[in-house]
Scaffold this active site. Structure first.
Site, PDB file in Angstrom:
ATOM      1  NE  ARG A 298       7.455  32.913   5.155  1.00  0.00           N
ATOM      2  CZ  ARG A 298       6.310  33.093   4.488  1.00  0.00           C
ATOM      3  NH1 ARG A 298       5.705  34.256   4.523  1.00  0.00           N
ATOM      4  NH2 ARG A 298       5.780  32.099   3.791  1.00  0.00           N
ATOM      5  CD  GLU A 433       7.097  24.153   7.116  1.00  0.00           C
ATOM      6  OE1 GLU A 433       7.002  24.876   6.123  1.00  0.00           O
ATOM      7  OE2 GLU A 433       7.686  24.502   8.148  1.00  0.00           O
ATOM      8  CG  ASP A 457       8.777  24.343   2.881  1.00  0.00           C
ATOM      9  OD1 ASP A 457       9.521  24.298   1.880  1.00  0.00           O
ATOM     10  OD2 ASP A 457       8.931  25.148   3.800  1.00  0.00           O
ATOM     11  CB  CYS A 504       0.645  30.348   7.331  1.00  0.00           C
ATOM     12  SG  CYS A 504       1.812  29.057   7.783  1.00  0.00           S
TER      13      CYS A 504
END
Ligand code: PEP
Ligand code: MG
Length: 581
Positions: A298, A433, A457, A504
């Site tokens: 990230r 997402e 998300d 992920c």
């Protein structure tokens, strides 16, 4: 002794003294403004005053006699002071003459005012100085979107207790000193939860109002396996928890014995188990837990930690550090996913009513091409030093993907012109997402080299349930048939398009979901490093056909409760779990 039930978000047991993180010290920025910006600064001031006045009014309108007489009088006087035109006029004059930002000007105006009051020698007036500071802080908080005091300076081991923690607090805290975390706000996929798992800190969130009942120095137990926090435990409870902490640590060590083994099902299907990281410092833990690579770096934390947009060379150094230490394993670096709750302290330029649906991730990057291109250039330059894949977050459809790929192409052309080498074949993938991306995954699969499903998300947007909000955490359900169908659709589209598909989001590290994801055909699982050994144990104990059979059964079911009960029974008949996920 007080026992509070919350949401278990990071496993393990911590015993220690509480540090109540509630104080807010406002770090006031100071910069020059042009003459044309004076009216804009004044407008910001007036808006902040309005908001602060509304805060006070809403406190005053509380029902049920919650306010005492003295408190009510104080708030009344604050309301009057906030709406006093003299304050706005002073600030306006100072803005004109000093040409600096309004936060700084406000502090100066308040300083001058309180000095004047102190000089009168009148005790009553002197006391009014603290009220002026109080209202100035209320205004500043709105001007600065509530900046938080940093936890970097913690110098003794504590259990962090807070009403709410921001990702920027979590990333900057002195991790060695944080034994455990207990916070009122948040759920399993809050970014603070994700950080806590990455840093292997036992954590319970969603505790509603625990912070109001804890004092710094109280003894605390944080049970990150069961989601329980105990304040001032009695001797027997303490002894019991010391024993369970030992049992947990032994269990974790045993799982590490699997490190050298592959994640291969009993019938020979090899699955890639990778780690999610936020900062390069996590690499040691990634390697210690036997990860096959990094499935999600990230990169936004590279911007959040220094509180600015780092230059190309600085980014390059961070990417190289990760690539070199993971060699020859693959590393997937996700481009900047700022926005929502992930903000650079002090840099957030706009206030949005729906930040989670707002100007975040590639949406932000596409509107700030100079920032985006700097990152892409650094990534491309890093690509010749390891096994790098680039991944774009929050892609919602084909146009957005094409615009993003265009900026990547521009960055490549610049580097070619300048003679910087990069991997011409670098794999480029996207996160799935956003539901619209999942529904068009057949189209998107033709344009990229891989997919990674971001369930944190995807679930939030599919069920319309804020992933941070503990009050509706019961709705945040990975086994919702709507979510499972979307995941199946994405995996099938990827395979039909001939590309691999990973996951992920936190679901990839949930032991109860592992067999389902295997049965749905997921190729790669990426999760917090601590989750890897447990998922490996599960994958090594089942066959793909068993997993497919379970998927066949649950996909016929109508509700997540039914699916959850079925999966739990299936898993618990075959595995013993110490941590409650
Ligand atoms: C996700 O949304 O699943 C994801 C992995 O990204 P993040 O948690 O950073 O939003
Ligand atoms: Mg996401």
């Amino acid at each position: 002794m007080k026992v509070a039930q919350g949401i278990a978000v990071s496993p393990g047991i911590a015993i220690g003294r509480a540090f109540l993180f509630s104080e807010e010290k406002l770090a006031v920025p100071s910069y020059e403004i042009s003459p044309g910006q004076v009216s804009y600064e004044l407008e910001r001031f007036n808006t902040a005053v309005d908001k602060a006045t509304r805060d006070v009014e809403s406190l005053l309108s509380q029902e049920g006699g919650e306010l005492g007489d003295a408190e009510r009088k104080l708030l009344e006087s604050h309301r009057l002071m906030l709406t006093d035109p003299e304050l706005a006029s002073q600030v306006g004059k100072e803005l004109q003459s000093r040409k600096r930002n309004v936060e700084w000007v406000l502090v100066e105006v308040v300083k001058a005012l309180t000095q004047k009051l102190a000089a009168t020698g009148d005790e009553y007036l002197r006391e009014r100085a603290s009220d002026i500071h109080d209202i100035a802080n209320r205004i500043l908080r709105h001007l600065m979107y509530r900046k938080r005091v940093s936890l970097e300076s913690l110098d003794e081991q504590v259990i962090l207790v807070a009403h709410n923690l921001l990702p920027s607090d979590g990333i900057s805290m002195n991790k060695q000193m944080v034994l455990g975390i207990a916070a009122d706000f948040g759920g399993k996929t809050s970014h603070v939860a994700i950080l806590a798992r990455s840093f292997e800190i036992p954590t319970v969130l969603g505790l509603s109002e625990l912070a109001a009942h804890v004092h710094s120095g109280d003894q605390l137990i944080v049970d990150g396996n069961r989601g329980v926090v105990i304040v001032q435990p009695d001797d027997e409870t303490l002894r019991e928890y010391v024993r369970s902490r030992e049992a947990w640590q032994k269990h974790e060590l045993q799982l590490l014995n699997l490190n050298e083994l592959k994640a291969e099902t009993r019938d020979g299907k090899l699955i890639l188990l990778e780690a999610n990281i936020e900062i390069p410092e996590e690499i040691d833990s990634v390697l210690a837990h036997g990860a096959d690579g990094i499935g999600l770096y990230r990169s936004e934390f590279l911007f959040i930690v220094p509180k600015r947009f780092p230059a190309e060379e600085e980014q390059l150094a961070a990417y190289l550090r990760v690539l070199e230490s993971m060699k020859p394993r693959e590393v997937t670096i996700r481009t900047l996913d700022l926005g929502g709750d992930k903000i650079i302290p002090g840099v957030r330029p706009v206030e949005e009513s729906n930040p989670i649906l707002g100007w975040r991730a590639v949406r932000f990057c596409l509107s700030r091409p100079e920032i985006f291109k700097t990152q892409l250039r650094a990534l491309l330059r890093a690509s010749v030093h390891g096994n790098l894949k680039i991944m774009f977050p929050m892609i919602s459809g084909v146009e957005e993907l094409e615009s993003t790929l265009e900026v990547l192409e521009q960055a490549k052309q610049e580097l070619r012109r300048e003679g910087h080498p990069f991997d011409e074949e670098i794999p480029v993938g996207i996160m799935i997402e956003v539901p619209s991306a999942a529904f068009t995954s057949d189209i998107l699969a033709k344009k990229v080299s891989f997919f990674s499903i971001g369930t944190n998300d995807l679930i939030q947007y599919t069920i319309a349930v804020d992933r941070e909000n503990e009050r509706i955490a019961y709705l945040y359900e990975p086994f919702h048939p709507g979510v499972l169908r979307l995941i199946r659709m994405v995996i099938d589209s990827a395979h039909a398009g001939g590309i691999p598909v990973g996951m992920c989001g936190e679901m990839a590290g949930d032991p109860y979901a592992a067999v389902i994801l295997l049965g749905l055909g997921l190729d790669e699982f990426s999760m917090s490093a601590i989750g890897i050994p447990e998922i490996k144990r599960i994958i090594r104990s089942v066959t793909v056909s068993e997993a497919e059979e379970l998927v066949g059964t649950i996909m016929e079911m109508k509700s997540y409760r039914e699916i959850d009960a079925c999966v739990r029974t299936w898993m618990e008949e075959r595995f013993d779990f110490i941590a409650a996920y």
